[in-house]
Write an enzyme that holds these catalytic residues in place. Structure first.
Site, PDB file in Angstrom:
ATOM      1  N   LYS A 171       2.209   1.984   7.178  1.00  0.00           N
ATOM      2  CA  LYS A 171       2.691   1.198   8.313  1.00  0.00           C
ATOM      3  C   LYS A 171       3.559   2.037   9.244  1.00  0.00           C
ATOM      4  CE  LYS A 171       1.223  -3.006   8.117  1.00  0.00           C
ATOM      5  NZ  LYS A 171       0.235  -3.413   9.129  1.00  0.00           N
TER       6      LYS A 171
ATOM      7  N   ILE B  43      -6.610 -13.230  13.608  1.00  0.00           N
ATOM      8  CA  ILE B  43      -5.253 -13.720  13.897  1.00  0.00           C
ATOM      9  C   ILE B  43      -4.341 -12.586  14.359  1.00  0.00           C
ATOM     10  CG2 ILE B  43      -4.470 -13.523  11.480  1.00  0.00           C
ATOM     11  CD1 ILE B  43      -3.490 -16.312  13.955  1.00  0.00           C
ATOM     12  N   ASP B  44      -4.639 -11.333  13.927  1.00  0.00           N
ATOM     13  CA  ASP B  44      -3.767 -10.222  14.363  1.00  0.00           C
ATOM     14  C   ASP B  44      -3.930  -9.954  15.858  1.00  0.00           C
ATOM     15  OD1 ASP B  44      -6.334  -9.215  14.036  1.00  0.00           O
ATOM     16  OD2 ASP B  44      -5.646  -7.252  13.361  1.00  0.00           O
TER      17      ASP B  44
ATOM     18  N   MET C 279      -4.307  -9.300   5.811  1.00  0.00           N
ATOM     19  CA  MET C 279      -5.105  -9.659   4.639  1.00  0.00           C
ATOM     20  C   MET C 279      -5.250  -8.509   3.638  1.00  0.00           C
ATOM     21  SD  MET C 279      -8.006 -12.058   6.406  1.00  0.00           S
ATOM     22  CE  MET C 279      -8.975 -12.336   4.939  1.00  0.00           C
TER      23      MET C 279
ATOM     24  N   HIS D  69       0.435   1.444  16.176  1.00  0.00           N
ATOM     25  CA  HIS D  69       0.309   0.264  17.051  1.00  0.00           C
ATOM     26  C   HIS D  69       1.469   0.205  18.048  1.00  0.00           C
ATOM     27  CE1 HIS D  69      -3.123  -1.276  14.841  1.00  0.00           C
ATOM     28  NE2 HIS D  69      -2.477  -1.041  13.736  1.00  0.00           N
TER      29      HIS D  69
ATOM     30  N   GLU E 209      -4.896   4.346  14.087  1.00  0.00           N
ATOM     31  CA  GLU E 209      -5.744   3.370  14.781  1.00  0.00           C
ATOM     32  C   GLU E 209      -6.423   3.910  16.031  1.00  0.00           C
ATOM     33  OE1 GLU E 209      -2.455   3.099  14.553  1.00  0.00           O
ATOM     34  OE2 GLU E 209      -1.615   2.735  16.540  1.00  0.00           O
TER      35      GLU E 209
ATOM     36  N   ARG F 255       0.846  -1.201   0.000  1.00  0.00           N
ATOM     37  CA  ARG F 255       0.000   0.000   0.000  1.00  0.00           C
ATOM     38  C   ARG F 255       0.882   1.252   0.000  1.00  0.00           C
ATOM     39  NH1 ARG F 255      -3.538  -1.457   5.180  1.00  0.00           N
ATOM     40  NH2 ARG F 255      -1.530  -2.361   5.710  1.00  0.00           N
TER      41      ARG F 255
ATOM     42  N   TYR G 245      -0.404   4.443  10.642  1.00  0.00           N
ATOM     43  CA  TYR G 245      -0.659   3.431  11.680  1.00  0.00           C
ATOM     44  C   TYR G 245       0.602   3.303  12.522  1.00  0.00           C
ATOM     45  CZ  TYR G 245      -4.798   1.609   9.201  1.00  0.00           C
ATOM     46  OH  TYR G 245      -6.025   1.455   8.604  1.00  0.00           O
TER      47      TYR G 245
ATOM     48  N   VAL H 235      -3.813 -15.309   7.562  1.00  0.00           N
ATOM     49  CA  VAL H 235      -2.907 -14.234   7.161  1.00  0.00           C
ATOM     50  C   VAL H 235      -3.204 -12.986   8.002  1.00  0.00           C
ATOM     51  CG1 VAL H 235      -2.231 -12.701   5.263  1.00  0.00           C
ATOM     52  CG2 VAL H 235      -2.596 -15.144   4.838  1.00  0.00           C
TER      53      VAL H 235
ATOM     54  N   VAL I  51     -13.986 -12.120  15.692  1.00  0.00           N
ATOM     55  CA  VAL I  51     -14.320 -11.532  17.001  1.00  0.00           C
ATOM     56  C   VAL I  51     -13.282 -10.477  17.384  1.00  0.00           C
ATOM     57  CG1 VAL I  51     -15.469 -13.578  17.903  1.00  0.00           C
ATOM     58  CG2 VAL I  51     -13.036 -13.278  18.307  1.00  0.00           C
TER      59      VAL I  51
HETATM   60  N1  LIG Z   1      -6.184 -10.370   9.527  1.00  0.00           N
HETATM   61  C1  LIG Z   1      -6.345  -9.147   9.044  1.00  0.00           C
HETATM   62  O1  LIG Z   1      -5.749  -8.761   8.051  1.00  0.00           O
HETATM   63  C2  LIG Z   1      -7.297  -8.194   9.723  1.00  0.00           C
HETATM   64  C3  LIG Z   1      -7.721  -7.023   9.079  1.00  0.00           C
HETATM   65  C4  LIG Z   1      -8.658  -6.202   9.718  1.00  0.00           C
HETATM   66  C5  LIG Z   1      -9.142  -6.557  10.983  1.00  0.00           C
HETATM   67  N2  LIG Z   1      -8.687  -7.699  11.587  1.00  0.00           N
HETATM   68  C6  LIG Z   1      -9.148  -8.146  12.909  1.00  0.00           C
HETATM   69  O2  LIG Z   1     -10.460  -8.686  12.815  1.00  0.00           O
HETATM   70  C7  LIG Z   1     -11.036  -8.691  14.116  1.00  0.00           C
HETATM   71  C8  LIG Z   1     -12.455  -8.123  14.070  1.00  0.00           C
HETATM   72  O3  LIG Z   1     -12.390  -6.739  13.766  1.00  0.00           O
HETATM   73  P1  LIG Z   1     -13.709  -5.835  13.635  1.00  0.00           P
HETATM   74  O4  LIG Z   1     -13.258  -4.530  13.072  1.00  0.00           O
HETATM   75  O5  LIG Z   1     -14.791  -6.573  12.956  1.00  0.00           O
HETATM   76  O6  LIG Z   1     -14.103  -5.646  15.169  1.00  0.00           O
HETATM   77  P2  LIG Z   1     -15.545  -5.205  15.718  1.00  0.00           P
HETATM   78  O7  LIG Z   1     -15.317  -4.648  17.075  1.00  0.00           O
HETATM   79  O8  LIG Z   1     -16.258  -4.367  14.709  1.00  0.00           O
HETATM   80  O9  LIG Z   1     -16.362  -6.580  15.823  1.00  0.00           O
HETATM   81  C9  LIG Z   1     -16.029  -7.591  16.731  1.00  0.00           C
HETATM   82  C10 LIG Z   1     -17.315  -8.307  17.108  1.00  0.00           C
HETATM   83  O10 LIG Z   1     -16.967  -9.456  17.869  1.00  0.00           O
HETATM   84  C11 LIG Z   1     -18.033  -9.663  18.781  1.00  0.00           C
HETATM   85  N3  LIG Z   1     -17.626 -10.618  19.799  1.00  0.00           N
HETATM   86  C12 LIG Z   1     -16.815 -10.447  20.884  1.00  0.00           C
HETATM   87  N4  LIG Z   1     -16.710 -11.603  21.576  1.00  0.00           N
HETATM   88  C13 LIG Z   1     -17.458 -12.524  20.911  1.00  0.00           C
HETATM   89  C14 LIG Z   1     -17.759 -13.901  21.111  1.00  0.00           C
HETATM   90  N5  LIG Z   1     -17.264 -14.578  22.154  1.00  0.00           N
HETATM   91  N6  LIG Z   1     -18.573 -14.524  20.218  1.00  0.00           N
HETATM   92  C15 LIG Z   1     -19.065 -13.869  19.165  1.00  0.00           C
HETATM   93  N7  LIG Z   1     -18.844 -12.559  18.924  1.00  0.00           N
HETATM   94  C16 LIG Z   1     -18.044 -11.905  19.776  1.00  0.00           C
HETATM   95  C17 LIG Z   1     -18.326  -8.255  19.278  1.00  0.00           C
HETATM   96  O11 LIG Z   1     -19.598  -8.171  19.909  1.00  0.00           O
HETATM   97  C18 LIG Z   1     -18.256  -7.454  17.981  1.00  0.00           C
HETATM   98  O12 LIG Z   1     -19.516  -7.329  17.357  1.00  0.00           O
HETATM   99  C19 LIG Z   1     -10.071  -7.868  14.976  1.00  0.00           C
HETATM  100  O13 LIG Z   1      -9.219  -8.737  15.698  1.00  0.00           O
HETATM  101  C20 LIG Z   1      -9.280  -7.080  13.964  1.00  0.00           C
HETATM  102  O14 LIG Z   1      -8.014  -6.677  14.467  1.00  0.00           O
HETATM  103  C21 LIG Z   1      -7.778  -8.502  10.976  1.00  0.00           C
END
Ligand SMILES: NC(=O)c1ccc[n+]([C@@H]2O[C@H](COP(=O)([O-])OP(=O)(O)OC[C@H]3O[C@@H](n4cnc5c(N)ncnc54)[C@H](O)[C@@H]3O)[C@@H](O)[C@H]2O)c1
Length: 372
Positions: free
Chosen positions: A75, A269-270, A301, A96, A118, A15, A94, A298, A239
């Site tokens: 980043k 996973i992050d 992503m 972190h 963030e 990016r 970002y 990943v 979650v």
């Molecule tokens: N891997 C990647 O590249 C990448 C990219 C973006 C975001 N993420 C990650 O994805 C995850 C979700 O992000 P988001 O923006 O959707 O967060 P968000 O806060 O919008 O949503 C999280 C949801 O999880 C729910 N939750 C909490 N505990 C739970 C449980 N035990 N059972 C079911 N639901 C539950 C919450 O109520 C909430 O609605 C975060 O860890 C974020 O860092 C990863």
């Protein structure tokens, strides 16, 4: 203001901090924009696009850092970049910082003012500069999950939408926030039979009102999760418990009860992942198998779709970037408490409480930093 945008140097990061469109807007506001030659290549933006938008191109990051009043990136600055930051320079990217004591120390020592994407907030309690990447990761999850399900990739050999006379894939999304909602929408759009689990009743009500006809929703308990996971072709982990590691919601023992070749896509996973058997992978080698179940984990992503991600991030950062450039950071933060929430470091001091707590460093209030 002189706005500088260097090439991202973190491995696998394609990016770029500013799109040509963002450059055009900044130039129209009377600012000078300097872009490192080749900075946009990974996202499909050519040097000519930036020149046509009014940017000046420079050959090296050193030249960008030396000339710019504000550095705009994606980043966190890497060690070499941190050495180039100077007192009074503004950094918008970002960061972190909480798990990163070395970066925090370097930023404090540089004397720069650092605003972290963030931690910028919005009026609805959301994180507007984090949300676009969750939208991207959410929409990408069923796409990579569908690929993982293909036979040649070790998957079950199930087509998301089925065909007339053959049932579609069953997809379970754990967590119905930003990632989960976008994942469910796309999976349902591909024709899959989708159920979203969440623990927030207000979120479930919203999902039911808005998407009731598109996918199902269910309250998330260990029992409900186990039952749905057993029947699933694909489980998407989405979650988040803010500030905490992701809870482990599917154990290794449960894998043996799942359909062989089913796919687990752990977007969380992050934050450590929400399946016991998750470990972070890269785009170069994204999937692995445990007990007959395929895992895709990943941690960055959005990098897979660098162009879309750059544009989505750019749309979200642009209004803040223009405010910072037009007014200077102090006035911009004084006028907008949500932008002030992004302030993490100023003139050698930490200004973000959670980072200070995580790293055991004294913090001054952002309001005090504004007066300094
Ligand atoms: N891997 C990647 O590249 C990448 C990219 C973006 C975001 N993420 C990650 O994805 C995850 C979700 O992000 P988001 O923006 O959707 O967060 P968000 O806060 O919008 O949503 C999280 C949801 O999880 C729910 N939750 C909490 N505990 C739970 C449980 N035990 N059972 C079911 N639901 C539950 C919450 O109520 C909430 O609605 C975060 O860890 C974020 O860092 C990863």
């Amino acid at each position: 203001m002189k706005i500088g945008c260097p090439t991202e140097i973190k491995p696998q990061e394609f990016r770029v901090g500013m799109t040509p469109d963002a450059v055009r807007e900044a130039v129209a506001h009377g600012h000078e924009v300097i872009i490192q030659a080749g900075a946009g290549n990974g996202a499909g933006f050519q040097d000519e696009d930036y020149r046509a938008a009014g940017a000046t191109l420079l050959g090296t990051a050193e030249e960008i850092f030396a000339a710019a009043d504000m550095i705009v990136k994606v980043k966190e600055p890497q060690a070499g970049e941190r050495k180039m930051l100077r007192e009074g320079q503004l950094l918008f990217t970002y960061l972190h910082l909480a798990p990163d004591p070395e970066q925090t120390k370097d930023l404090m020592e540089s004397g720069c003012t650092a605003i972290a994407y963030e931690t910028v907030t919005d009026a609805h309690g959301g994180l507007p500069l984090l949300a676009p990447m969750s939208e991207v990761a959410g929409r990408l999850a069923p796409q990579v999950g569908a690929w993982t399900l293909q036979k040649a990739n070790g998957g079950r050999g199930v087509l998301m939408g089925g065909v007339p006379g053959v049932a579609p894939a069953k997809v379970v999304v754990i967590g119905g926030g930003v990632v989960g909602t976008h994942a469910a929408k796309i999976a349902a759009g591909m024709g899959a039979d989708v159920t979203v689990l969440d623990r927030s009743l207000s979120r479930l009500k919203y999902l039911d009102d808005v998407f009731g006809g598109t996918f199902k929703n269910q309250y998330s308990t260990a029992g409900a999760t186990a039952e749905l996971v057993r029947e699933a072709d694909m489980v998407i982990g989405a979650v988040l418990i803010p500030g905490a590691a992701a809870p482990k919601l599917v154990s290794r023992a449960q894998l043996s009860e799942m359909k062989p070749g089913a796919a687990l896509v752990d977007v969380a996973i992050d934050q450590g992942g929400c399946f016991e058997t998750s470990r972070a992978t890269t785009h170069a080698d994204p999937i692995y198998e445990v007990d007959g179940i395929m895992h895709y984990c990943v941690a960055n992503m959005p990098g897979a779709v660098a162009r879309t991600s750059t544009q989505a991030l750019g749309n979200a950062t642009l209004p803040f970037l223009l405010n910072l450039a037009d007014k200077g950071w102090k006035q911009a933060c004084e006028d907008d408490p949500h932008l002030l929430n992004g302030l993490n470091v100023h003139a050698g001091q930490l200004t973000y409480y959670a980072v200070g707590k995580a790293l055991g460093i004294d913090v001054i209030s952002p309001a005090l930093a504004l007066k300094s």
